[in-house]
Design a protein around this motif. Structure first.
Motif, PDB file in Angstrom:
ATOM      1  N   PRO A 238       0.822  -1.220   0.000  1.00  0.00           N
ATOM      2  CA  PRO A 238       0.000   0.000   0.000  1.00  0.00           C
ATOM      3  C   PRO A 238       0.853   1.267   0.000  1.00  0.00           C
ATOM      4  CG  PRO A 238      -0.045  -1.030   2.164  1.00  0.00           C
ATOM      5  CD  PRO A 238       0.701  -1.964   1.246  1.00  0.00           C
ATOM      6  N   GLY A 239       2.129   1.110   0.317  1.00  0.00           N
ATOM      7  CA  GLY A 239       3.044   2.250   0.261  1.00  0.00           C
ATOM      8  C   GLY A 239       3.378   2.574  -1.191  1.00  0.00           C
ATOM      9  N   LEU A 240       4.199   3.578  -1.387  1.00  0.00           N
ATOM     10  CA  LEU A 240       4.621   3.992  -2.717  1.00  0.00           C
ATOM     11  C   LEU A 240       5.901   3.264  -3.099  1.00  0.00           C
ATOM     12  CD1 LEU A 240       4.411   5.843  -5.205  1.00  0.00           C
ATOM     13  CD2 LEU A 240       5.600   7.604  -3.875  1.00  0.00           C
ATOM     14  N   THR A 241       5.845   2.524  -4.200  1.00  0.00           N
ATOM     15  CA  THR A 241       7.010   1.830  -4.737  1.00  0.00           C
ATOM     16  C   THR A 241       7.287   2.384  -6.120  1.00  0.00           C
ATOM     17  OG1 THR A 241       6.507  -0.179  -3.498  1.00  0.00           O
ATOM     18  CG2 THR A 241       7.973  -0.411  -5.402  1.00  0.00           C
ATOM     19  N   VAL A 242       8.514   2.784  -6.369  1.00  0.00           N
ATOM     20  CA  VAL A 242       8.903   3.291  -7.685  1.00  0.00           C
ATOM     21  C   VAL A 242       9.920   2.323  -8.284  1.00  0.00           C
ATOM     22  CG1 VAL A 242       9.945   5.170  -8.991  1.00  0.00           C
ATOM     23  CG2 VAL A 242       8.460   5.679  -7.031  1.00  0.00           C
ATOM     24  N   ALA A 243       9.556   1.772  -9.441  1.00  0.00           N
ATOM     25  CA  ALA A 243      10.438   0.862 -10.159  1.00  0.00           C
ATOM     26  C   ALA A 243      11.297   1.663 -11.126  1.00  0.00           C
ATOM     27  CB  ALA A 243       9.618  -0.183 -10.912  1.00  0.00           C
TER      28      ALA A 243
ATOM     29  N   LEU B 207       9.835   1.183 -23.167  1.00  0.00           N
ATOM     30  CA  LEU B 207      10.600   1.236 -24.408  1.00  0.00           C
ATOM     31  C   LEU B 207      11.901   2.018 -24.268  1.00  0.00           C
ATOM     32  CD1 LEU B 207       7.639   1.822 -26.864  1.00  0.00           C
ATOM     33  CD2 LEU B 207       8.750  -0.338 -26.267  1.00  0.00           C
ATOM     34  N   GLY B 208      11.931   3.007 -23.416  1.00  0.00           N
ATOM     35  CA  GLY B 208      13.137   3.792 -23.206  1.00  0.00           C
ATOM     36  C   GLY B 208      13.617   3.622 -21.780  1.00  0.00           C
ATOM     37  N   ILE B 209      14.936   3.633 -21.596  1.00  0.00           N
ATOM     38  CA  ILE B 209      15.479   3.483 -20.255  1.00  0.00           C
ATOM     39  C   ILE B 209      16.572   4.513 -20.036  1.00  0.00           C
ATOM     40  CG2 ILE B 209      14.877   1.073 -19.825  1.00  0.00           C
ATOM     41  CD1 ILE B 209      17.632   0.276 -20.871  1.00  0.00           C
ATOM     42  N   PRO B 210      16.801   4.935 -18.803  1.00  0.00           N
ATOM     43  CA  PRO B 210      16.082   4.518 -17.609  1.00  0.00           C
ATOM     44  C   PRO B 210      14.674   5.092 -17.590  1.00  0.00           C
ATOM     45  CG  PRO B 210      17.566   6.299 -17.045  1.00  0.00           C
ATOM     46  CD  PRO B 210      17.812   5.960 -18.492  1.00  0.00           C
ATOM     47  N   SER B 211      13.759   4.327 -17.030  1.00  0.00           N
ATOM     48  CA  SER B 211      12.377   4.763 -16.876  1.00  0.00           C
ATOM     49  C   SER B 211      11.937   4.502 -15.446  1.00  0.00           C
ATOM     50  CB  SER B 211      11.466   4.006 -17.848  1.00  0.00           C
ATOM     51  OG  SER B 211      11.706   4.437 -19.169  1.00  0.00           O
ATOM     52  N   PHE B 212      11.004   5.328 -14.991  1.00  0.00           N
ATOM     53  CA  PHE B 212      10.517   5.276 -13.619  1.00  0.00           C
ATOM     54  C   PHE B 212       9.005   5.110 -13.632  1.00  0.00           C
ATOM     55  CE2 PHE B 212      14.444   7.490 -13.747  1.00  0.00           C
ATOM     56  CZ  PHE B 212      15.080   7.269 -12.548  1.00  0.00           C
ATOM     57  N   VAL B 213       8.506   4.108 -12.896  1.00  0.00           N
ATOM     58  CA  VAL B 213       7.063   3.870 -12.820  1.00  0.00           C
ATOM     59  C   VAL B 213       6.698   3.696 -11.347  1.00  0.00           C
ATOM     60  CG1 VAL B 213       5.124   2.476 -13.605  1.00  0.00           C
ATOM     61  CG2 VAL B 213       7.131   2.715 -15.079  1.00  0.00           C
ATOM     62  N   ALA B 214       5.713   4.497 -10.894  1.00  0.00           N
ATOM     63  CA  ALA B 214       5.287   4.470  -9.498  1.00  0.00           C
ATOM     64  C   ALA B 214       4.057   3.581  -9.342  1.00  0.00           C
ATOM     65  CB  ALA B 214       4.979   5.885  -9.024  1.00  0.00           C
ATOM     66  N   PHE B 215       4.044   2.786  -8.265  1.00  0.00           N
ATOM     67  CA  PHE B 215       2.955   1.855  -7.982  1.00  0.00           C
ATOM     68  C   PHE B 215       2.524   1.962  -6.528  1.00  0.00           C
ATOM     69  CE2 PHE B 215       5.527  -0.053 -11.294  1.00  0.00           C
ATOM     70  CZ  PHE B 215       4.600  -0.539 -12.198  1.00  0.00           C
ATOM     71  N   SER B 216       1.278   1.589  -6.288  1.00  0.00           N
ATOM     72  CA  SER B 216       0.764   1.395  -4.942  1.00  0.00           C
ATOM     73  C   SER B 216      -0.375   0.398  -5.031  1.00  0.00           C
ATOM     74  CB  SER B 216       0.268   2.722  -4.359  1.00  0.00           C
ATOM     75  OG  SER B 216      -0.187   2.526  -3.037  1.00  0.00           O
ATOM     76  N   ASN B 217      -0.425  -0.538  -4.114  1.00  0.00           N
ATOM     77  CA  ASN B 217      -1.464  -1.577  -4.117  1.00  0.00           C
ATOM     78  C   ASN B 217      -1.546  -2.299  -5.454  1.00  0.00           C
ATOM     79  OD1 ASN B 217      -2.474  -1.221  -1.412  1.00  0.00           O
ATOM     80  ND2 ASN B 217      -3.362   0.704  -2.117  1.00  0.00           N
ATOM     81  N   GLY B 218      -0.405  -2.498  -6.092  1.00  0.00           N
ATOM     82  CA  GLY B 218      -0.356  -3.231  -7.347  1.00  0.00           C
ATOM     83  C   GLY B 218      -0.813  -2.454  -8.566  1.00  0.00           C
ATOM     84  N   LYS B 219      -1.155  -1.201  -8.399  1.00  0.00           N
ATOM     85  CA  LYS B 219      -1.663  -0.377  -9.511  1.00  0.00           C
ATOM     86  C   LYS B 219      -0.653   0.710  -9.863  1.00  0.00           C
ATOM     87  CE  LYS B 219      -6.220  -1.693  -9.286  1.00  0.00           C
ATOM     88  NZ  LYS B 219      -6.185  -3.074  -9.511  1.00  0.00           N
ATOM     89  N   GLU B 220      -0.509   0.953 -11.164  1.00  0.00           N
ATOM     90  CA  GLU B 220       0.358   2.029 -11.615  1.00  0.00           C
ATOM     91  C   GLU B 220      -0.293   3.371 -11.313  1.00  0.00           C
ATOM     92  OE1 GLU B 220       2.057   3.934 -15.743  1.00  0.00           O
ATOM     93  OE2 GLU B 220       1.895   1.750 -15.642  1.00  0.00           O
ATOM     94  N   LEU B 221       0.500   4.288 -10.755  1.00  0.00           N
ATOM     95  CA  LEU B 221       0.006   5.622 -10.424  1.00  0.00           C
ATOM     96  C   LEU B 221       0.433   6.661 -11.449  1.00  0.00           C
ATOM     97  CD1 LEU B 221       0.820   5.774  -6.603  1.00  0.00           C
ATOM     98  CD2 LEU B 221      -1.267   4.956  -7.719  1.00  0.00           C
ATOM     99  N   ILE B 222       1.707   6.645 -11.808  1.00  0.00           N
ATOM    100  CA  ILE B 222       2.287   7.668 -12.663  1.00  0.00           C
ATOM    101  C   ILE B 222       3.604   7.117 -13.207  1.00  0.00           C
ATOM    102  CG2 ILE B 222       3.397   8.766 -10.673  1.00  0.00           C
ATOM    103  CD1 ILE B 222       3.002  11.474 -11.971  1.00  0.00           C
TER     104      ILE B 222
END
Length: 116
Positions: A17-22, A70-85
């Motif tokens: 439920p916290g914020l995870t950024v991949a 498709l491009g790297i590095p890329s950052f994707v934020a998730f919470s509760n298994g859902k992409e946020l931004i």
């Protein structure tokens, strides 16, 4: 930054439920290595707001394909298994751009958490 080695590990980390950024990257990516010197400090400054994980696009290719990275590095934020931004493009990312994105991700997460 925790290194993700499998899709199961990735799924477990983003389910929080916290914020995870991949952070999606690859060993051969020069722009990925460009961010290496400052990312530990950026991560340390935000350790109470978010969890950063590292995903090699070739090692965990299934995740990269599912998320259309498709491009790297890329950052994707998730919470509760859902992409946020996300911050995904083929351009080199500056420290300021990454910090702005992480702050925005924390803001979006906070707004969504406030609705629950």
């Amino acid at each position: 930054m925790q290194q993700i080695r499998t899709k199961a590990d990735f799924d477990r980390e983003i389910a929080s439920p916290g914020l995870t950024v991949a952070v999606f990257r690859a060993d051969w990516c020069g722009d990925c290595h460009f961010i290496d010197p400052f990312m530990p400090e950026v991560e340390e400054q935000r350790k109470d707001q978010l969890n950063l994980i590292q995903v090699d696009v070739e090692e965990v290719e299934e995740v990269s394909q599912e998320l259309n990275i498709l491009g790297i590095p890329s950052f994707v934020a998730f919470s509760n298994g859902k992409e946020l931004i996300r911050f995904v493009n083929k351009a080199r990312k500056s420290r300021a751009e990454i910090e702005t994105f992480l702050d925005r991700a924390a803001e979006v997460h906070s707004q969504l958490a406030g609705r629950n």
